[in-house]
Design a protein around this motif. Sequence first.
Motif, mmCIF file in Angstrom:
data_model
loop_
_atom_site.group_PDB
_atom_site.id
_atom_site.type_symbol
_atom_site.label_atom_id
_atom_site.label_comp_id
_atom_site.label_asym_id
_atom_site.label_seq_id
_atom_site.Cartn_x
_atom_site.Cartn_y
_atom_site.Cartn_z
ATOM 1 N N TYR A 25 71.323 -12.478 -22.589
ATOM 2 C CA TYR A 25 70.168 -13.199 -22.047
ATOM 3 C C TYR A 25 70.529 -14.636 -21.617
ATOM 4 O O TYR A 25 69.645 -15.431 -21.328
ATOM 5 C CB TYR A 25 69.032 -13.272 -23.076
ATOM 6 C CG TYR A 25 68.320 -11.971 -23.321
ATOM 7 C CD1 TYR A 25 68.056 -11.087 -22.269
ATOM 8 C CD2 TYR A 25 67.887 -11.621 -24.603
ATOM 9 C CE1 TYR A 25 67.391 -9.890 -22.502
ATOM 10 C CE2 TYR A 25 67.221 -10.423 -24.836
ATOM 11 C CZ TYR A 25 66.979 -9.565 -23.770
ATOM 12 O OH TYR A 25 66.314 -8.390 -23.991
ATOM 13 N N GLY A 26 71.806 -14.948 -21.611
ATOM 14 C CA GLY A 26 72.228 -16.297 -21.186
ATOM 15 C C GLY A 26 71.678 -17.379 -22.098
ATOM 16 O O GLY A 26 71.239 -18.431 -21.633
ATOM 17 N N GLN A 27 71.694 -17.115 -23.406
ATOM 18 C CA GLN A 27 71.075 -18.073 -24.339
ATOM 19 C C GLN A 27 72.026 -19.191 -24.758
ATOM 20 O O GLN A 27 72.738 -19.099 -25.757
ATOM 21 C CB GLN A 27 70.527 -17.316 -25.570
ATOM 22 C CG GLN A 27 69.297 -16.511 -25.197
ATOM 23 C CD GLN A 27 68.804 -15.587 -26.280
ATOM 24 O OE1 GLN A 27 69.523 -15.298 -27.240
ATOM 25 N NE2 GLN A 27 67.591 -15.096 -26.139
ATOM 26 N N LEU A 30 69.961 -26.131 -24.775
ATOM 27 C CA LEU A 30 70.300 -27.526 -24.493
ATOM 28 C C LEU A 30 70.028 -28.374 -25.728
ATOM 29 O O LEU A 30 68.962 -28.271 -26.330
ATOM 30 C CB LEU A 30 69.447 -28.003 -23.303
ATOM 31 C CG LEU A 30 69.696 -29.401 -22.784
ATOM 32 C CD1 LEU A 30 71.150 -29.617 -22.397
ATOM 33 C CD2 LEU A 30 68.800 -29.676 -21.587
ATOM 34 N N GLU A 53 57.543 -22.778 -17.354
ATOM 35 C CA GLU A 53 58.930 -22.853 -17.819
ATOM 36 C C GLU A 53 59.483 -21.441 -17.957
ATOM 37 O O GLU A 53 58.895 -20.595 -18.642
ATOM 38 C CB GLU A 53 59.057 -23.586 -19.162
ATOM 39 C CG GLU A 53 60.535 -23.820 -19.480
ATOM 40 C CD GLU A 53 60.890 -24.177 -20.920
ATOM 41 O OE1 GLU A 53 62.100 -24.296 -21.204
ATOM 42 O OE2 GLU A 53 59.987 -24.309 -21.760
ATOM 43 N N GLY A 55 62.183 -19.078 -19.502
ATOM 44 C CA GLY A 55 63.145 -19.015 -20.592
ATOM 45 C C GLY A 55 63.088 -20.208 -21.528
ATOM 46 O O GLY A 55 63.993 -21.048 -21.539
ATOM 47 N N GLY A 57 63.507 -20.355 -24.734
ATOM 48 C CA GLY A 57 64.422 -20.336 -25.888
ATOM 49 C C GLY A 57 63.679 -20.632 -27.174
ATOM 50 O O GLY A 57 62.679 -19.977 -27.492
ATOM 51 N N GLU A 76 59.239 -15.891 -21.558
ATOM 52 C CA GLU A 76 60.467 -15.619 -22.330
ATOM 53 C C GLU A 76 60.654 -14.116 -22.490
ATOM 54 O O GLU A 76 59.761 -13.413 -22.951
ATOM 55 C CB GLU A 76 60.370 -16.314 -23.705
ATOM 56 C CG GLU A 76 61.508 -16.012 -24.667
ATOM 57 C CD GLU A 76 62.899 -16.311 -24.116
ATOM 58 O OE1 GLU A 76 63.176 -17.471 -23.781
ATOM 59 O OE2 GLU A 76 63.710 -15.359 -24.016
ATOM 60 N N ASP A 101 59.835 -10.321 -18.732
ATOM 61 C CA ASP A 101 60.959 -10.612 -17.854
ATOM 62 C C ASP A 101 60.411 -11.313 -16.607
ATOM 63 O O ASP A 101 59.537 -10.762 -15.926
ATOM 64 C CB ASP A 101 61.596 -9.256 -17.491
ATOM 65 C CG ASP A 101 62.777 -9.375 -16.562
ATOM 66 O OD1 ASP A 101 62.981 -10.457 -15.973
ATOM 67 O OD2 ASP A 101 63.506 -8.370 -16.417
ATOM 68 N N ILE A 102 60.921 -12.475 -16.298
ATOM 69 C CA ILE A 102 60.446 -13.237 -15.128
ATOM 70 C C ILE A 102 60.531 -12.402 -13.839
ATOM 71 O O ILE A 102 59.713 -12.563 -12.929
ATOM 72 C CB ILE A 102 61.239 -14.576 -14.960
ATOM 73 C CG1 ILE A 102 60.750 -15.422 -13.781
ATOM 74 C CG2 ILE A 102 62.727 -14.355 -14.810
ATOM 75 C CD1 ILE A 102 59.462 -16.088 -13.969
ATOM 76 N N ASN A 125 65.809 -24.375 -17.866
ATOM 77 C CA ASN A 125 67.243 -24.326 -18.076
ATOM 78 C C ASN A 125 67.537 -22.847 -17.885
ATOM 79 O O ASN A 125 67.328 -22.044 -18.778
ATOM 80 C CB ASN A 125 67.544 -24.834 -19.490
ATOM 81 C CG ASN A 125 68.977 -24.614 -19.901
ATOM 82 O OD1 ASN A 125 69.830 -24.298 -19.086
ATOM 83 N ND2 ASN A 125 69.234 -24.766 -21.196
ATOM 84 N N TYR A 129 73.089 -15.729 -15.794
ATOM 85 C CA TYR A 129 73.419 -14.401 -15.267
ATOM 86 C C TYR A 129 72.444 -13.981 -14.149
ATOM 87 O O TYR A 129 72.700 -13.042 -13.421
ATOM 88 C CB TYR A 129 73.424 -13.354 -16.397
ATOM 89 C CG TYR A 129 72.037 -12.936 -16.886
ATOM 90 C CD1 TYR A 129 71.460 -11.737 -16.482
ATOM 91 C CD2 TYR A 129 71.306 -13.749 -17.760
ATOM 92 C CE1 TYR A 129 70.195 -11.364 -16.918
ATOM 93 C CE2 TYR A 129 70.050 -13.382 -18.197
ATOM 94 C CZ TYR A 129 69.501 -12.192 -17.773
ATOM 95 O OH TYR A 129 68.244 -11.840 -18.204
HETATM 96 N N1 SAM Z 1 64.881 -23.571 -22.387
HETATM 97 C C1 SAM Z 1 65.816 -23.401 -23.473
HETATM 98 C C2 SAM Z 1 66.718 -24.611 -23.562
HETATM 99 O O1 SAM Z 1 66.721 -25.388 -22.611
HETATM 100 O O2 SAM Z 1 67.414 -24.762 -24.543
HETATM 101 C C3 SAM Z 1 66.626 -22.111 -23.328
HETATM 102 C C4 SAM Z 1 67.464 -21.959 -22.088
HETATM 103 S S1 SAM Z 1 68.572 -20.583 -22.116
HETATM 104 C C5 SAM Z 1 69.819 -21.140 -21.000
HETATM 105 C C6 SAM Z 1 67.793 -19.333 -21.113
HETATM 106 C C7 SAM Z 1 66.549 -18.689 -21.701
HETATM 107 O O3 SAM Z 1 66.033 -17.727 -20.759
HETATM 108 C C8 SAM Z 1 66.767 -17.929 -22.992
HETATM 109 O O4 SAM Z 1 65.756 -18.240 -23.908
HETATM 110 C C9 SAM Z 1 66.674 -16.449 -22.576
HETATM 111 O O5 SAM Z 1 66.237 -15.587 -23.617
HETATM 112 C C10 SAM Z 1 65.666 -16.524 -21.438
HETATM 113 N N2 SAM Z 1 65.761 -15.433 -20.447
HETATM 114 C C11 SAM Z 1 66.872 -14.758 -20.056
HETATM 115 N N3 SAM Z 1 66.572 -13.855 -19.120
HETATM 116 C C12 SAM Z 1 65.243 -13.965 -18.883
HETATM 117 C C13 SAM Z 1 64.333 -13.277 -18.014
HETATM 118 N N4 SAM Z 1 64.757 -12.313 -17.187
HETATM 119 N N5 SAM Z 1 63.019 -13.600 -18.053
HETATM 120 C C14 SAM Z 1 62.589 -14.600 -18.891
HETATM 121 N N6 SAM Z 1 63.393 -15.269 -19.736
HETATM 122 C C15 SAM Z 1 64.706 -14.976 -19.728
#
Ligand code: SAM
Length: 288
Positions: A25-27, A30, A53, A55, A57, A76, A101-102, A125, A129
């Motif tokens: 999930y690209g977690q 920040l 916003e 994702g 996290g 999220e 899922d966005i 953020n 992927y």
């Molecule tokens: N906003 C937080 C921060 O800045 O620390 C988290 C950023 S992290 C790079 C990306 C976030 O997007 C994760 O929480 C992940 O689970 C969520 N995510 C990944 N794919 C997604 C999708 N298709 N739809 C919604 N959220 C998604």
Amino acid sequence: MGKLSNPKFAKEIMNEAGFRTQKKYGQNFLMDEGVLIDIVEAADITEDDFVIEIGPGIGTLSEVILERAYKALLIEIDDKLIPILNKTLGGFDNVKIVNTDIMKIDLDKLIEEESEGRKVKIVANLPYYITTPILMKILRGHVSYESITVMVQKEVAERMEAKPGSKDYGALSLAVQFYTEPEIIEKVPAGKFFPPPKVDSAVITLRKKETELPDSVSEELLFSIIRSSFEQRRKALYNGLVNHKELGLNKEKAKKAITELGWPETIRGEKLTLKDFIKLSEQIAITK
Ligand code: SAM
């Protein structure tokens, strides 16, 4: 300022909930207060704004957004993060969390239902992927936002802002610059995230703009020509146009469309501005 940007506290929250970050999930969360503030300042969030916003996290950026916005909607995908978000953002009454899922959500419908007619600012953020598909969904889908401020991989930000003739210039630059005015705000090293990603990042703001197209040129035609022009970067533009079967152009017609515009027949796509691509599309629409 909230405590979630404090790495020690953030890790405690995750440990307490038994949460482990997932690569799929690209977690990469920040962990830098200064950068979080730079993001919301670049997004110019005011108490009148509705923020989406993507994702959230564990809520690190959300917290800073919620302190300034009228209301924020957080989307999220990971259901394991929802109880954590309910806890970390429990003190806010201007938040709505959607577990989906966005890519599967109808953003315009959501905006209509939730924004109360306010200005919409998209902040994230982004999970790396899926950066380009998310941005294309918003841009090409004509979602009614005012600006998009996102953290992306540094190279992707550079491609979005690139000008003709540079090595980074391509289909992404043109798509972004057709719909918006991009501005890189700052570069962010990998060490500011937990866990650190393999690449450096950058914050970029995309401010919505309108680009007029002639009646004979649809966005589909324009972007199909742009894509075909960059599929073979090192070759003359007409090769890409011929190879793109949907355009229905043979070599002669492709070369004619180019030379009719006063350009050398061997010109490459990377030399053309957005205006040039619009002119070329108009010419191709006549030539077809
Ligand atoms: N906003 C937080 C921060 O800045 O620390 C988290 C950023 S992290 C790079 C990306 C976030 O997007 C994760 O929480 C992940 O689970 C969520 N995510 C990944 N794919 C997604 C999708 N298709 N739809 C919604 N959220 C998604």
